[in-house]
Design a protein around this motif. Structure first.
Motif, PDB file in Angstrom:
ATOM      1  N   GLU A  96      16.794  12.604   3.662  1.00  0.00           N
ATOM      2  CA  GLU A  96      17.349  13.377   4.840  1.00  0.00           C
ATOM      3  C   GLU A  96      16.439  14.520   4.745  1.00  0.00           C
ATOM      4  OE1 GLU A  96      17.673  11.528   7.466  1.00  0.00           O
ATOM      5  OE2 GLU A  96      18.991   9.871   5.672  1.00  0.00           O
ATOM      6  N   VAL A  97      16.433  15.793   3.787  1.00  0.00           N
ATOM      7  CA  VAL A  97      16.448  16.700   3.972  1.00  0.00           C
ATOM      8  C   VAL A  97      14.484  17.185   3.961  1.00  0.00           C
ATOM      9  CG1 VAL A  97      15.955  19.621   3.147  1.00  0.00           C
ATOM     10  CG2 VAL A  97      18.567  17.909   3.088  1.00  0.00           C
ATOM     11  N   ILE A  98      14.349  16.183   3.380  1.00  0.00           N
ATOM     12  CA  ILE A  98      12.526  16.009   2.902  1.00  0.00           C
ATOM     13  C   ILE A  98      12.231  15.412   4.869  1.00  0.00           C
ATOM     14  CG2 ILE A  98      10.737  14.438   1.867  1.00  0.00           C
ATOM     15  CD1 ILE A  98      11.737  16.618   0.079  1.00  0.00           C
ATOM     16  N   LYS A  99      13.146  14.707   4.906  1.00  0.00           N
ATOM     17  CA  LYS A  99      12.522  14.038   6.126  1.00  0.00           C
ATOM     18  C   LYS A  99      12.568  15.475   7.515  1.00  0.00           C
ATOM     19  CE  LYS A  99      14.827  10.859   7.551  1.00  0.00           C
ATOM     20  NZ  LYS A  99      15.383   9.430   8.308  1.00  0.00           N
ATOM     21  N   GLN A 100      12.890  15.972   7.499  1.00  0.00           N
ATOM     22  CA  GLN A 100      13.285  17.097   8.847  1.00  0.00           C
ATOM     23  C   GLN A 100      11.741  17.734   8.089  1.00  0.00           C
ATOM     24  OE1 GLN A 100      17.094  19.644   7.702  1.00  0.00           O
ATOM     25  NE2 GLN A 100      18.276  17.464   8.425  1.00  0.00           N
ATOM     26  N   THR A 101      11.152  18.383   7.244  1.00  0.00           N
ATOM     27  CA  THR A 101       9.995  18.682   6.598  1.00  0.00           C
ATOM     28  C   THR A 101       9.055  18.140   6.577  1.00  0.00           C
ATOM     29  OG1 THR A 101      10.567  18.934   4.297  1.00  0.00           O
ATOM     30  CG2 THR A 101      11.508  21.244   5.537  1.00  0.00           C
ATOM     31  N   ARG A 102       9.109  16.933   6.753  1.00  0.00           N
ATOM     32  CA  ARG A 102       7.603  16.105   5.898  1.00  0.00           C
ATOM     33  C   ARG A 102       7.827  14.439   7.110  1.00  0.00           C
ATOM     34  NH1 ARG A 102       6.281  15.345  -0.065  1.00  0.00           N
ATOM     35  NH2 ARG A 102       5.416  18.236  -0.704  1.00  0.00           N
TER      36      ARG A 102
ATOM     37  N   ASN B 181       1.057  -1.432  -0.142  1.00  0.00           N
ATOM     38  CA  ASN B 181      -0.349   0.378   0.637  1.00  0.00           C
ATOM     39  C   ASN B 181       0.603   1.199   0.322  1.00  0.00           C
ATOM     40  OD1 ASN B 181       0.434   0.815   3.075  1.00  0.00           O
ATOM     41  ND2 ASN B 181      -0.527  -0.453   3.207  1.00  0.00           N
ATOM     42  N   ASP B 182       0.367   2.655  -0.295  1.00  0.00           N
ATOM     43  CA  ASP B 182       0.687   3.760  -0.145  1.00  0.00           C
ATOM     44  C   ASP B 182       2.065   3.977   0.496  1.00  0.00           C
ATOM     45  OD1 ASP B 182      -0.067   4.786  -2.480  1.00  0.00           O
ATOM     46  OD2 ASP B 182      -1.564   6.330  -0.928  1.00  0.00           O
ATOM     47  N   ARG B 183       2.219   3.612   2.045  1.00  0.00           N
ATOM     48  CA  ARG B 183       2.552   3.270   3.231  1.00  0.00           C
ATOM     49  C   ARG B 183       4.014   2.899   3.544  1.00  0.00           C
ATOM     50  NH1 ARG B 183      -2.301   6.358   5.840  1.00  0.00           N
ATOM     51  NH2 ARG B 183      -1.565   8.426   5.188  1.00  0.00           N
ATOM     52  N   GLN B 184       3.066   1.929   2.954  1.00  0.00           N
ATOM     53  CA  GLN B 184       4.258   0.423   2.894  1.00  0.00           C
ATOM     54  C   GLN B 184       5.305   0.510   1.964  1.00  0.00           C
ATOM     55  OE1 GLN B 184       1.798  -2.643   2.349  1.00  0.00           O
ATOM     56  NE2 GLN B 184       2.030  -3.553   4.375  1.00  0.00           N
ATOM     57  N   ARG B 185       4.791   1.110   0.721  1.00  0.00           N
ATOM     58  CA  ARG B 185       5.607   1.786  -0.469  1.00  0.00           C
ATOM     59  C   ARG B 185       6.638   2.709   0.183  1.00  0.00           C
ATOM     60  NH1 ARG B 185       3.311   1.205  -6.267  1.00  0.00           N
ATOM     61  NH2 ARG B 185       1.768  -0.433  -5.340  1.00  0.00           N
ATOM     62  N   VAL B 186       6.339   3.970   0.614  1.00  0.00           N
ATOM     63  CA  VAL B 186       7.685   5.196   0.959  1.00  0.00           C
ATOM     64  C   VAL B 186       8.014   4.625   2.019  1.00  0.00           C
ATOM     65  CG1 VAL B 186       7.531   6.900   2.242  1.00  0.00           C
ATOM     66  CG2 VAL B 186       5.364   7.086   0.932  1.00  0.00           C
ATOM     67  N   SER B 187       7.960   3.715   3.032  1.00  0.00           N
ATOM     68  CA  SER B 187       8.445   2.627   3.847  1.00  0.00           C
ATOM     69  C   SER B 187       9.940   2.238   3.736  1.00  0.00           C
ATOM     70  CB  SER B 187       7.920   2.100   5.170  1.00  0.00           C
ATOM     71  OG  SER B 187       8.368   1.875   5.756  1.00  0.00           O
ATOM     72  N   CYS B 188       9.491   1.456   2.190  1.00  0.00           N
ATOM     73  CA  CYS B 188      10.536   0.561   1.547  1.00  0.00           C
ATOM     74  C   CYS B 188      10.708   1.628   0.287  1.00  0.00           C
ATOM     75  CB  CYS B 188      10.060  -0.066   0.840  1.00  0.00           C
ATOM     76  SG  CYS B 188       9.148  -1.990   2.038  1.00  0.00           S
TER      77      CYS B 188
ATOM     78  N   LEU C 235      16.198   1.917  -0.663  1.00  0.00           N
ATOM     79  CA  LEU C 235      16.616   1.592  -1.487  1.00  0.00           C
ATOM     80  C   LEU C 235      17.536   3.276  -1.760  1.00  0.00           C
ATOM     81  CD1 LEU C 235      13.552  -0.139  -3.523  1.00  0.00           C
ATOM     82  CD2 LEU C 235      15.660  -0.898  -2.893  1.00  0.00           C
ATOM     83  N   LEU C 236      17.501   4.025  -1.601  1.00  0.00           N
ATOM     84  CA  LEU C 236      18.235   5.274  -2.087  1.00  0.00           C
ATOM     85  C   LEU C 236      19.519   5.360  -1.535  1.00  0.00           C
ATOM     86  CD1 LEU C 236      14.488   7.783  -0.863  1.00  0.00           C
ATOM     87  CD2 LEU C 236      15.437   6.695  -3.105  1.00  0.00           C
ATOM     88  N   LYS C 237      20.243   6.417  -2.673  1.00  0.00           N
ATOM     89  CA  LYS C 237      21.442   5.910  -2.032  1.00  0.00           C
ATOM     90  C   LYS C 237      22.176   7.098  -2.757  1.00  0.00           C
ATOM     91  CE  LYS C 237      22.278   0.902  -3.243  1.00  0.00           C
ATOM     92  NZ  LYS C 237      22.461   0.231  -4.170  1.00  0.00           N
ATOM     93  N   MET C 238      23.239   6.997  -2.830  1.00  0.00           N
ATOM     94  CA  MET C 238      24.499   8.675  -2.794  1.00  0.00           C
ATOM     95  C   MET C 238      23.580  10.061  -2.679  1.00  0.00           C
ATOM     96  SD  MET C 238      26.406   6.584  -5.285  1.00  0.00           S
ATOM     97  CE  MET C 238      26.428   7.615  -6.391  1.00  0.00           C
ATOM     98  N   ASP C 239      23.247  11.134  -3.205  1.00  0.00           N
ATOM     99  CA  ASP C 239      22.527  12.041  -3.654  1.00  0.00           C
ATOM    100  C   ASP C 239      21.292  12.278  -3.131  1.00  0.00           C
ATOM    101  OD1 ASP C 239      24.971  13.142  -3.979  1.00  0.00           O
ATOM    102  OD2 ASP C 239      25.108  13.805  -6.398  1.00  0.00           O
TER     103      ASP C 239
END
Length: 143
Positions: free
Chosen positions: A41-47, A20-27, A31-35
């Motif tokens: 990390e910046v997005i997490k500070q605001t959302r 589902n939507d939230r599981q997709r974001v959580s997973c 998978l995110l790497k490098m830049d």
């Protein structure tokens, strides 16, 4: 195009896993790497990651990695795409790839087919019209 390919592959995996939507974001954060990881990390500070939907993630990701200029260029390439010297396979691949960036240009299946046919070589357009003037199914036109 690397970002587009990565996102589509990730979505295919998530569809297969029936997340589902939230599981997709959580997973996806794993998978995110490098830049891209730094961007997240910046997005997490605001959302709030826990309440973010998949659509919101894609919107934020697209805003970062498909800037307005890049999107405008892709839409322009789509609008001006013609088969020219391309094989049918190459034309169809380019058409499909660029159509993703121009949903407002081809918002319906019928308009998508009409746009595809408009870009074909004239002799092929004639053959398509002779086969069936009212063909509105993309796969049938491609065949």
């Amino acid at each position: 195009m690397v970002a587009e390919d990565w996102l589509r592959s990730t979505e295919a995996i998530f569809d297969h896993m029936e997340l589902n939507d939230r599981q997709r974001v959580s997973c996806v954060v794993y998978l995110l790497k490098m830049d891209v990881r730094i961007w997240w990390e910046v997005i997490k500070q605001t959302r709030d990651q826990n309440s973010m939907t998949w659509a919101e993630f894609i919107q934020a990701f697209s805003k970062k990695y498909y800037g307005a200029i890049v999107l405008a260029i892709k839409v322009d390439k789509f609008v001006t795409l013609v088969q020219g010297n391309l094989s049918m396979t190459n034309y169809a691949q380019k058409f499909d790839r660029l159509a993703k960036f121009a949903p407002k240009v081809v918002p319906t299946k019928t308009l998508r087919v009409q746009r595809f046919v408009r870009g074909l070589k004239m002799m092929i357009v004639r053959d398509v019209k002779m086969t069936n003037a009212e063909v509105f199914i993309y796969v049938e036109v491609l065949d």
